[in-house]
Write an enzyme that holds these catalytic residues in place. Structure first.
Site, mmCIF file in Angstrom:
data_model
loop_
_atom_site.group_PDB
_atom_site.id
_atom_site.type_symbol
_atom_site.label_atom_id
_atom_site.label_comp_id
_atom_site.label_asym_id
_atom_site.label_seq_id
_atom_site.Cartn_x
_atom_site.Cartn_y
_atom_site.Cartn_z
ATOM 1 N N TYR A 137 16.710 30.182 6.676
ATOM 2 C CA TYR A 137 15.602 30.973 7.214
ATOM 3 C C TYR A 137 15.631 31.047 8.736
ATOM 4 O O TYR A 137 15.787 30.034 9.411
ATOM 5 C CB TYR A 137 14.268 30.360 6.800
ATOM 6 C CG TYR A 137 13.999 30.414 5.308
ATOM 7 C CD1 TYR A 137 14.074 31.608 4.608
ATOM 8 C CD2 TYR A 137 13.656 29.258 4.620
ATOM 9 C CE1 TYR A 137 13.808 31.653 3.245
ATOM 10 C CE2 TYR A 137 13.389 29.293 3.249
ATOM 11 C CZ TYR A 137 13.471 30.488 2.579
ATOM 12 O OH TYR A 137 13.204 30.536 1.238
ATOM 13 N N ARG B 102 -10.320 0.905 15.203
ATOM 14 C CA ARG B 102 -10.317 1.570 13.890
ATOM 15 C C ARG B 102 -11.334 0.834 13.023
ATOM 16 O O ARG B 102 -12.519 0.888 13.284
ATOM 17 C CB ARG B 102 -8.913 1.529 13.254
ATOM 18 C CG ARG B 102 -7.861 2.289 14.034
ATOM 19 C CD ARG B 102 -6.574 2.546 13.239
ATOM 20 N NE ARG B 102 -6.161 1.430 12.370
ATOM 21 C CZ ARG B 102 -4.960 1.322 11.826
ATOM 22 N NH1 ARG B 102 -4.037 2.252 12.048
ATOM 23 N NH2 ARG B 102 -4.655 0.305 11.052
ATOM 24 N N LYS C 198 0.836 -1.208 0.000
ATOM 25 C CA LYS C 198 0.000 0.000 0.000
ATOM 26 C C LYS C 198 0.873 1.261 0.000
ATOM 27 O O LYS C 198 2.075 1.192 0.279
ATOM 28 C CB LYS C 198 -0.905 0.004 1.241
ATOM 29 C CG LYS C 198 -0.139 0.061 2.571
ATOM 30 C CD LYS C 198 -1.044 -0.152 3.783
ATOM 31 C CE LYS C 198 -0.254 -0.137 5.078
ATOM 32 N NZ LYS C 198 -1.102 -0.494 6.239
HETATM 33 C C1 LIG Z 1 -0.357 -1.509 6.914
HETATM 34 C C2 LIG Z 1 -0.948 -2.732 7.492
HETATM 35 C C3 LIG Z 1 -0.161 -3.877 7.722
HETATM 36 C C4 LIG Z 1 1.346 -3.885 7.599
HETATM 37 O O1 LIG Z 1 1.898 -3.374 8.793
HETATM 38 P P1 LIG Z 1 3.486 -3.308 9.023
HETATM 39 O O2 LIG Z 1 3.632 -2.814 10.414
HETATM 40 O O3 LIG Z 1 4.010 -2.333 8.030
HETATM 41 O O4 LIG Z 1 4.020 -4.680 8.807
HETATM 42 C C5 LIG Z 1 -0.813 -5.031 8.116
HETATM 43 N N1 LIG Z 1 -2.142 -5.058 8.310
HETATM 44 C C6 LIG Z 1 -2.915 -3.970 8.146
HETATM 45 C C7 LIG Z 1 -4.391 -4.063 8.391
HETATM 46 C C8 LIG Z 1 -2.349 -2.770 7.736
HETATM 47 O O5 LIG Z 1 -3.123 -1.689 7.574
#
Ligand SMILES: *Cc1c(COP(=O)(O)O)cnc(C)c1O
Length: 348
Positions: free
Chosen positions: A245, A123, A31
């Site tokens: 800056y 979540r 992702k």
């Molecule tokens: C992003 C995500 C993962 C991967 O998590 P990592 O800590 O990067 O290994 C796994 N499961 C879900 C539901 C996620 O959103």
């Protein structure tokens, strides 16, 4: 003059390192543009390496992978109200389902589903109060997956989530639901809790060779990304002269300051204070405010020709150093890196 290098062989090596440490299937999470590493490049390299499953958050990411010719299984789990489930089903995308609306939409088109239960993260996922109603709705059906996600708050909290996940599993079985794959652990859970590998693990950050822990490295992984730029200006400035800056830096004695054309537009955090970069065989401090296009480093009395390469992070400077200098984690740095930098993929 700016370059993000991604070692795809390292990604494949990391994937195999996870495979070698579990009997579960390993789902590679690509992702957010492959955590900034390039979703298509990473997914293609893994597809060729025989990846078990790929995962993304959005359906659009999943469809883009399929459209680019990825053959492997693909799961996505962050669904919007207007997402086209029919297209998802036609494209053989597996859907992570967290609401009754999404469930009805997915069942109506015969999509492959993974039911997500909320075991404590608060979540996505079906709330515990809805589990009975949920499993009644899918009683007697076969589903591709049942899954949840850990909060990584403490071992006690994670174990509590695992217990709730077992409870959800029993409830599903009690309703005659057949679950093909149960999955709970991401990278941190994989490393800390072998008992939670179940049928599949979802590996994101570890795939890119980085540790999911803020206080621990993982020595069997190889970081895949490095960020480089070259010095494009170098000048002598006097003791006390303001730099960048707000004049947040004034050298204590006369010194050589070099300009590196890599700014917050490239994902170098503006709030970063105290980072070091590697140049030749030394490390030099970043000084003064990071700007949109550039930052400055203090070379003391050293001099280098224009065009000399600076490693902003990578092999010699861990990305965690940059993350700490900006009060964040490696995940956020790699995911946001890029801007105008060229991307170079290494694959032998
Ligand atoms: C992003 C995500 C993962 C991967 O998590 P990592 O800590 O990067 O290994 C796994 N499961 C879900 C539901 C996620 O959103």
């Amino acid at each position: 003059m700016r370059e993000i290098r991604v070692d795809l062989d390292a990604v494949v090596r990391n994937y195999r390192a996870f495979k070698a440490r579990t009997s579960a299937e390993v789902c590679a999470v690509v992702k957010a543009n492959g955590y900034g590493h390039g979703m298509h490049e990473v997914a293609t390299a893994l597809d060729h390496a025989g990846v078990d499953v790929l995962a993304v958050a959005d359906l659009d990411e999943a469809l883009a992978l399929r459209a680019s010719g990825i053959q492997a299984r693909i799961i996505c789990w962050l669904l919007g109200k207007d997402d086209d489930f029919e297209l998802a089903a036609q494209s053989d995308i597996e859907l992570g389902i967290s609401t009754f609306d999404a469930l009805e939409g997915a069942l109506a088109v015969g999509a492959k589903i993974h039911i997500k239960v909320d075991t404590g993260l608060s979540r996505n996922g079906f709330a515990r109060d809805d589990w009975h109603k949920l499993f009644e709705r899918i009683a007697g059906m076969e589903i591709f997956g049942l899954f949840s996600h850990l909060s990584n708050t403490s071992a006690a909290d994670d174990l509590n989530q695992f217990a709730l996940f077992e409870e959800a599993t029993e409830l599903a079985s009690g309703h005659g639901v057949t679950i093909l794959q149960r999955h709970l652990a991401a990278t941190a859970g994989f490393i800390d809790y072998p008992q939670m590998h179940l049928d599949m693990v979802r590996i994101g950050i570890g795939l890119y060779g980085l540790s999911p822990f803020e206080d621990r490295a993982v020595d069997w992984l190889s970081p895949a990304m490095s960020a480089h730029a070259e010095i494009i200006n170098l000048k002598r400035i006097s003791k006390g002269q303001g730099v960048s800056y707000g004049y947040r830096f004034r050298p204590a004695q006369d010194t050589n300051i070099a300009l590196v054309p890599f700014g917050y537009s490239e994902g170098m955090p503006r709030v970063s204070v105290g980072h070091f970069v590697a140049l030749a065989d030394k490390r030099y401090p970043v000084v003064g405010r990071v700007a949109m296009d550039q930052f400055l480093i203090d070379l003391g009395d050293d001099e280098y020709p224009l065009g000399t390469k600076v490693e902003i992070f990578g092999e010699r400077v861990p990305v965690e150093l940059l993350a700490q200098s900006a009060g964040t984690i490696n995940y956020e740095i790699v995911t946001r890196i890029g801007g105008r930098a060229d991307r170079v993929y290494i694959q032998r």
